[in-house]
Design a protein around this motif. Structure first.
Motif, PDB file in Angstrom:
ATOM      1  N   MET A  15      34.564  51.011  49.596  1.00 13.49           N
ATOM      2  CA  MET A  15      34.623  51.677  48.303  1.00 13.49           C
ATOM      3  C   MET A  15      34.841  50.631  47.212  1.00 13.49           C
ATOM      4  O   MET A  15      35.578  49.669  47.395  1.00 13.49           O
ATOM      5  CB  MET A  15      35.759  52.698  48.285  1.00 13.49           C
ATOM      6  N   LEU A  16      34.184  50.846  46.071  1.00 10.38           N
ATOM      7  CA  LEU A  16      34.321  49.941  44.941  1.00 10.38           C
ATOM      8  C   LEU A  16      34.411  50.754  43.654  1.00 10.38           C
ATOM      9  O   LEU A  16      33.471  51.459  43.288  1.00 10.38           O
ATOM     10  CB  LEU A  16      33.129  48.979  44.870  1.00 10.38           C
ATOM     11  N   VAL A  17      35.548  50.660  43.006  1.00 12.61           N
ATOM     12  CA  VAL A  17      35.740  51.261  41.692  1.00 12.61           C
ATOM     13  C   VAL A  17      36.078  50.099  40.759  1.00 12.61           C
ATOM     14  O   VAL A  17      37.238  49.715  40.620  1.00 12.61           O
ATOM     15  CB  VAL A  17      36.864  52.324  41.701  1.00 12.61           C
ATOM     16  N   PRO A  18      35.045  49.509  40.137  1.00 10.29           N
ATOM     17  CA  PRO A  18      35.286  48.304  39.344  1.00 10.29           C
ATOM     18  C   PRO A  18      36.094  48.587  38.088  1.00 10.29           C
ATOM     19  O   PRO A  18      36.055  49.692  37.537  1.00 10.29           O
ATOM     20  CB  PRO A  18      33.882  47.820  39.001  1.00 10.29           C
ATOM     21  N   ASP A  19      36.830  47.581  37.675  1.00 10.52           N
ATOM     22  CA  ASP A  19      37.587  47.646  36.434  1.00 10.52           C
ATOM     23  C   ASP A  19      36.598  47.381  35.295  1.00 10.52           C
ATOM     24  O   ASP A  19      36.226  46.237  35.037  1.00 10.52           O
ATOM     25  CB  ASP A  19      38.701  46.595  36.475  1.00 10.52           C
ATOM     26  N   LEU A  20      36.167  48.451  34.660  1.00 10.54           N
ATOM     27  CA  LEU A  20      35.133  48.351  33.628  1.00 10.54           C
ATOM     28  C   LEU A  20      35.761  48.309  32.246  1.00 10.54           C
ATOM     29  O   LEU A  20      36.802  48.911  32.031  1.00 10.54           O
ATOM     30  CB  LEU A  20      34.180  49.543  33.735  1.00 10.54           C
ATOM     31  N   PRO A  21      35.144  47.622  31.322  1.00 13.17           N
ATOM     32  CA  PRO A  21      33.860  46.935  31.411  1.00 13.17           C
ATOM     33  C   PRO A  21      33.978  45.583  32.109  1.00 13.17           C
ATOM     34  O   PRO A  21      35.062  45.002  32.189  1.00 13.17           O
ATOM     35  CB  PRO A  21      33.458  46.761  29.946  1.00 13.17           C
ATOM     36  N   LEU A  22      32.827  45.099  32.564  1.00 13.76           N
ATOM     37  CA  LEU A  22      32.735  43.766  33.140  1.00 13.76           C
ATOM     38  C   LEU A  22      32.247  42.821  32.051  1.00 13.76           C
ATOM     39  O   LEU A  22      31.425  43.208  31.217  1.00 13.76           O
ATOM     40  CB  LEU A  22      31.743  43.755  34.311  1.00 13.76           C
ATOM     41  N   ARG A  23      32.742  41.606  32.079  1.00 15.25           N
ATOM     42  CA  ARG A  23      32.320  40.616  31.083  1.00 15.25           C
ATOM     43  C   ARG A  23      31.696  39.420  31.784  1.00 15.25           C
ATOM     44  O   ARG A  23      32.223  38.937  32.778  1.00 15.25           O
ATOM     45  CB  ARG A  23      33.513  40.151  30.253  1.00 15.25           C
ATOM     46  N   THR A  24      30.562  38.988  31.237  1.00 13.68           N
ATOM     47  CA  THR A  24      29.945  37.746  31.678  1.00 13.68           C
ATOM     48  C   THR A  24      30.036  36.789  30.494  1.00 13.68           C
ATOM     49  O   THR A  24      30.663  37.111  29.482  1.00 13.68           O
ATOM     50  CB  THR A  24      28.475  37.976  32.091  1.00 13.68           C
ATOM     51  N   ASP A  25      29.413  35.638  30.591  1.00 11.86           N
ATOM     52  CA  ASP A  25      29.488  34.675  29.493  1.00 11.86           C
ATOM     53  C   ASP A  25      29.014  35.260  28.165  1.00 11.86           C
ATOM     54  O   ASP A  25      29.600  35.013  27.124  1.00 11.86           O
ATOM     55  CB  ASP A  25      28.671  33.425  29.813  1.00 11.86           C
ATOM     56  N   ARG A  26      27.932  36.044  28.224  1.00 11.09           N
ATOM     57  CA  ARG A  26      27.333  36.533  26.975  1.00 11.09           C
ATOM     58  C   ARG A  26      27.216  38.042  26.876  1.00 11.09           C
ATOM     59  O   ARG A  26      26.760  38.547  25.849  1.00 11.09           O
ATOM     60  CB  ARG A  26      25.926  35.939  26.814  1.00 11.09           C
ATOM     61  N   LEU A  27      27.593  38.749  27.928  1.00 18.03           N
ATOM     62  CA  LEU A  27      27.311  40.178  27.986  1.00 18.03           C
ATOM     63  C   LEU A  27      28.541  41.007  28.328  1.00 18.03           C
ATOM     64  O   LEU A  27      29.489  40.509  28.928  1.00 18.03           O
ATOM     65  CB  LEU A  27      26.240  40.460  29.045  1.00 18.03           C
TER      66      LEU A  27
END
Length: 189
Positions: free
Chosen positions: A1-13
């Motif tokens: 199971m995966l409930v990601p901690d949103l939002p996700l941040r990348t370098d530019r997005l």
């Protein structure tokens, strides 16, 4: 199971859940023939965009096989929605998943899709513990194939006329990456 901690941040997005306010932006790119050319659906009218948005709004976790995580790709400095990405959990027994993506053509050529899809590979491998993630595409979609190759995925199959899409038989290309390849630092991963 995966409930990601949103939002996700990348370098530019910023990769975040869709909201009701995303309807116009989603419709703006999903209504374009050049965007949907290699997809299973025709260009969206407003009603189809609304249905798609409502479905995407409920796709924020991978709790069981068959679930899809579908996130809006946003430029944080302007809060502009420029595309969407997804990670499907296709099998628990075989620890398999699939990635997909769509980007507004005004934002292609900047590496946004590669950056967003790389984050979904990370989630699939490191968060969900998948063994293998695939990307499937219409074999004529060379731009999408280049994205998968930049992610370190290898082309494993070219299936001739295996799907009847939009009134014609189409070829499908299948790319894949294994967890151990991801951990070893597949090119550009």
């Amino acid at each position: 199971m995966l409930v990601p901690d949103l939002p996700l941040r990348t370098d530019r997005l910023l990769l975040r859940p869709f909201t009701a306010d995303d309807l116009d932006a989603l419709h703006a790119y999903r209504s374009r023939p050049e965007v949907t050319r290699f997809l299973y659906h025709d260009p969206y009218d407003e009603a189809a965009a609304r249905v798609s948005l409502e479905r995407a709004r409920g796709r924020t976790a991978l709790r069981e096989p068959g679930d899809v995580l579908n996130l809006a790709v946003v430029l944080p400095e302007t809060d502009e929605l420029v595309g969407d990405v997804l990670l499907s959990w296709t099998s628990a027994e075989h620890r398999q998943g699939e990635i997909g993506y769509v980007l507004h053509p005004d934002h292609t050529g900047r590496g946004y899709v590669t950056e967003a899809a790389r984050e979904l590979l990370r989630l699939g491998f490191d968060g969900l513990g998948l063994h293998r993630i695939v990307g499937r595409l219409d074999a004529r979609n060379t731009a999408s194939a280049r994205v998968l190759e930049r992610l370190g995925m290898r082309r494993e199959a070219h299936l001739r006329e295996n799907e009847f899409v939009k009134g014609e038989w189409t070829d499908e290309a299948v790319y894949a990456l294994l967890h151990r390849e991801w951990r070893a630092g597949a090119p550009n991963a």
